[in-house]
Motif scaffolding. Structure first.
Motif, PDB file in Angstrom:
ATOM      1  N   LYS A   1      32.813  27.251  36.408  1.00 59.62           N
ATOM      2  CA  LYS A   1      31.421  26.913  35.878  1.00 59.62           C
ATOM      3  C   LYS A   1      30.620  26.267  36.860  1.00 59.62           C
ATOM      4  N   GLY A   2      29.421  26.587  36.706  1.00 61.86           N
ATOM      5  CA  GLY A   2      28.205  26.051  37.465  1.00 61.86           C
ATOM      6  C   GLY A   2      28.339  26.181  38.907  1.00 61.86           C
ATOM      7  N   LEU A   3      28.832  27.443  39.466  1.00 63.99           N
ATOM      8  CA  LEU A   3      29.091  27.520  40.761  1.00 63.99           C
ATOM      9  C   LEU A   3      27.852  27.636  41.465  1.00 63.99           C
ATOM     10  N   LYS A   4      27.696  27.509  42.812  1.00 68.83           N
ATOM     11  CA  LYS A   4      26.611  27.994  43.635  1.00 68.83           C
ATOM     12  C   LYS A   4      26.831  29.159  44.410  1.00 68.83           C
ATOM     13  N   SER A   5      28.406  29.362  44.887  1.00 69.21           N
ATOM     14  CA  SER A   5      28.564  30.606  45.430  1.00 69.21           C
ATOM     15  C   SER A   5      29.972  31.285  45.067  1.00 69.21           C
ATOM     16  N   LEU A   6      30.060  32.390  45.021  1.00 66.91           N
ATOM     17  CA  LEU A   6      31.029  33.283  44.453  1.00 66.91           C
ATOM     18  C   LEU A   6      31.453  34.335  45.205  1.00 66.91           C
ATOM     19  N   HIS A   7      32.740  34.267  45.697  1.00 65.16           N
ATOM     20  CA  HIS A   7      33.259  35.985  46.681  1.00 65.16           C
ATOM     21  C   HIS A   7      34.598  35.992  46.207  1.00 65.16           C
ATOM     22  N   LEU A   8      34.465  37.228  45.379  1.00 70.09           N
ATOM     23  CA  LEU A   8      35.749  37.955  45.182  1.00 70.09           C
ATOM     24  C   LEU A   8      36.003  39.259  45.640  1.00 70.09           C
ATOM     25  N   GLY A   9      37.134  39.321  46.609  1.00 72.10           N
ATOM     26  CA  GLY A   9      36.934  40.607  47.439  1.00 72.10           C
ATOM     27  C   GLY A   9      38.387  41.088  47.381  1.00 72.10           C
ATOM     28  N   HIS A  10      38.599  42.497  47.308  1.00 77.85           N
ATOM     29  CA  HIS A  10      39.849  43.334  47.503  1.00 77.85           C
ATOM     30  C   HIS A  10      40.999  42.425  46.803  1.00 77.85           C
ATOM     31  N   ILE A  11      40.590  42.225  45.389  1.00 80.03           N
ATOM     32  CA  ILE A  11      41.436  41.755  44.492  1.00 80.03           C
ATOM     33  C   ILE A  11      42.165  42.788  43.381  1.00 80.03           C
ATOM     34  N   TRP A  12      43.165  43.003  42.972  1.00 80.06           N
ATOM     35  CA  TRP A  12      43.729  43.781  42.238  1.00 80.06           C
ATOM     36  C   TRP A  12      44.369  43.165  41.081  1.00 80.06           C
ATOM     37  N   SER A  13      43.667  42.970  39.786  1.00 74.17           N
ATOM     38  CA  SER A  13      44.363  42.242  38.717  1.00 74.17           C
ATOM     39  C   SER A  13      43.689  42.836  37.485  1.00 74.17           C
ATOM     40  N   ALA A  14      44.659  42.815  36.527  1.00 74.22           N
ATOM     41  CA  ALA A  14      44.222  43.465  35.217  1.00 74.22           C
ATOM     42  C   ALA A  14      43.277  42.494  34.460  1.00 74.22           C
ATOM     43  N   SER A  15      43.581  41.268  34.826  1.00 76.95           N
ATOM     44  CA  SER A  15      42.843  40.033  34.134  1.00 76.95           C
ATOM     45  C   SER A  15      41.367  39.817  34.942  1.00 76.95           C
ATOM     46  N   LEU A  16      41.182  40.666  36.069  1.00 77.51           N
ATOM     47  CA  LEU A  16      39.686  40.688  36.306  1.00 77.51           C
ATOM     48  C   LEU A  16      38.824  41.737  36.103  1.00 77.51           C
ATOM     49  N   THR A  17      38.230  41.542  34.971  1.00 77.11           N
ATOM     50  CA  THR A  17      37.372  42.580  34.330  1.00 77.11           C
ATOM     51  C   THR A  17      35.877  42.268  34.520  1.00 77.11           C
ATOM     52  N   THR A  18      35.152  43.503  34.284  1.00 80.25           N
ATOM     53  CA  THR A  18      33.639  43.201  34.450  1.00 80.25           C
ATOM     54  C   THR A  18      33.256  41.965  33.463  1.00 80.25           C
ATOM     55  N   ARG A  19      33.627  41.918  32.149  1.00 86.24           N
ATOM     56  CA  ARG A  19      33.434  40.940  31.324  1.00 86.24           C
ATOM     57  C   ARG A  19      33.770  39.474  31.870  1.00 86.24           C
ATOM     58  N   TYR A  20      35.112  39.524  32.525  1.00 89.12           N
ATOM     59  CA  TYR A  20      35.271  37.882  33.208  1.00 89.12           C
ATOM     60  C   TYR A  20      34.183  37.801  34.039  1.00 89.12           C
TER      61      TYR A  20
END
Length: 460
Positions: free
Chosen positions: A225-244
């Motif tokens: 929460k309250g992030l200033k920067s976010l980088h998510l790359g080349h990740i494969w996970s059923a838990s990583l959804t558009t909603r998340y």
């Protein structure tokens, strides 16, 4: 320690023991000058940069006794510990930095050894796992001072590093190896103390994808929460959804930098079910569409403030297209149209932009790049092989009557009648550039100019 030799430290004989003019500056100004010369701590994320920083720092200490005294008594010049450095150097940094926050870097990839045989890589990883544990057992003593951590690790080590709280932690970078991940029991990320983290980067090391099915600790609801920067790359996970992803963005209204890069998303949410997110402070957006059976819907639910955004880069759709059922023209009109106000304003702040078409192996299609830049401002969108008329219509829809207009660069003989018709109806083109290339289409330069000239003459 002062007499240690390269590669970590310079030889004393290289530096005269004289008090040079810079040393006559007031101490605070002198320290500021040295910090401007040293590599920025905020940009150090691998072992080579750690060595460069410490090599220069120790070299400065050898200039004179005055320099050495100032450097040794300035805690924030010693904010770094790394697995790439000798243990006694890390010990010295911990002592001289007193109680200031520390940057901790563990990098298990030996420099210049990225392309070794797979069997050697696995054997090396087994050795490095033990090395990682030894280093981190030592670094764990100052865990309460961790402010920034960068780990390039095998999964079995990652769980040990991430399970206990680090109360001052602001920046978290995890770079994982595709083939070294072991099944890990679920843990509570930093003991549940993640609300103070402001910068998160999770990506791969080397090629392939990072299958995080066995590392569910990254995706607990409300972890970030309250992030200033976010980088998510080349990740494969059923838990990583558009909603998340959208929920993390919605919980970070002060986000300034966002990078989403070719993740694999399994998402069955409909547009109506997804939240709409406003990011009023976002300045930098780097985006490569995610893999998935459905069209990537993330950007379609994000609203940016046009006057805040300074950098937009959208690339790599052509590499994703073989795994995505949605054609790029639909992605343009549905996935990206919500960015139109920000794109238009960035185009204006750049003083205009250029839409350049390139040759394609498909006769009726062309690749394109929409590019504009001025200083730190940058707009760049790669468009894979589609009908040029679709790209032209989309850019015209985004820019509308923006001033200045856009320049369009086309290879000679490449535009079809449909494309010329689309260009005739555009309201934002201020210049047409025709460059020479191998003839693929059927329209010559004179025919193109005649067609556009007839359109101009017919206009009131």
């Amino acid at each position: 320690m002062d007499d240690m030799k390269p590669p970590y430290f310079a030889d004393k004989q290289c530096y005269p023991n004289e008090r040079c003019s810079i040393a006559r500056l007031p101490t605070e100004l002198f320290i500021t000058t040295l910090l401007l010369v040293l590599p920025s701590i905020d940009e150090i994320d691998h072992e080579g940069e750690c060595e460069d920083y410490m090599t220069q720092l120790y070299a400065f200490r050898l200039v004179s006794k005055h320099w050495r005294g100032v450097i040794d008594s300035t805690p924030f010049m010693w904010p770094l510990i790394s697995s790439a450095l000798p243990a006694q150097v890390n010990d010295t940094s911990v002592l001289r930095s007193l109680n200031i926050p520390l940057a901790v870097i563990y990098d298990i990839v030996p420099r210049n050894e990225y392309r070794i045989m797979e069997s050697d890589r696995l054997r090396e990883l087994q050795t490095d796992v033990a090395s990682a544990r030894n280093f981190m057992e030592w670094a764990d003593v100052v865990r309460h001072r961790w402010a920034s951590v960068t780990f390039k690790l095998a999964g079995s080590v990652a769980s040990k590093l991430l399970e206990k709280p680090a109360p001052q932690l602001k920046s978290l970078t995890i770079l994982l190896y595709q083939r070294s991940l072991a099944s890990i029991p679920k843990i509570n990320l930093f003991g549940g103390c993640t609300e103070q983290i402001r910068h998160v980067k999770i990506d791969r090391v080397g090629g392939g994808y990072v299958p995080l099915e066995h590392i569910p600790m990254f995706w607990p609801s409300g972890a970030f929460k309250g992030l200033k920067s976010l980088h998510l790359g080349h990740i494969w996970s059923a838990s990583l959804t558009t909603r998340y992803i959208l929920e993390v963005l919605r919980a970070s209204p002060e986000l300034e930098s966002l990078t989403l890069k070719r993740n694999v998303i399994q998402d069955n949410s409909s547009n109506a079910e997804l939240p709409q997110v406003v990011l009023p402070c976002l300045r930098t957006l780097r985006y490569s569409p995610n893999y998935g059976s459905q069209m990537d819907q993330t950007l379609g639910h994000v609203t940016l403030l046009p006057n805040s955004i300074e950098y937009i880069s959208i690339t790599d759709y052509e590499y994703v297209s073989q795994m995505v059922d949605t054609p790029f023209d639909e992605f343009l009109t549905t996935g990206l149209i919500s960015l139109a106000p920000a794109l238009r304003r960035l185009h204006e702040r750049c003083g205009g932009s250029t839409l350049t078409f390139y040759r394609s192996s498909q006769r009726t299609k062309a690749k394109a790049c929409w590019d504009g830049r001025l200083g730190d401002l940058k707009l760049r969108i790669h468009i894979p092989a589609i009908s040029p008329s679709i790209a032209l219509q989309w850019v015209d829809r985004v820019l509308c009557l923006a001033k200045p207009g856009i320049k369009v660069a086309v290879p000679e003989g490449y535009l079809s009648g449909d494309s010329i018709g689309a260009m005739q109806s555009m309201q934002c083109v201020e210049k047409l550039l025709v460059y020479s290339c191998r003839m693929i289409g059927t329209t010559s330069v004179p025919q193109l100019l005649d067609a556009l000239g007839e359109s101009s003459a017919a206009s009131p």
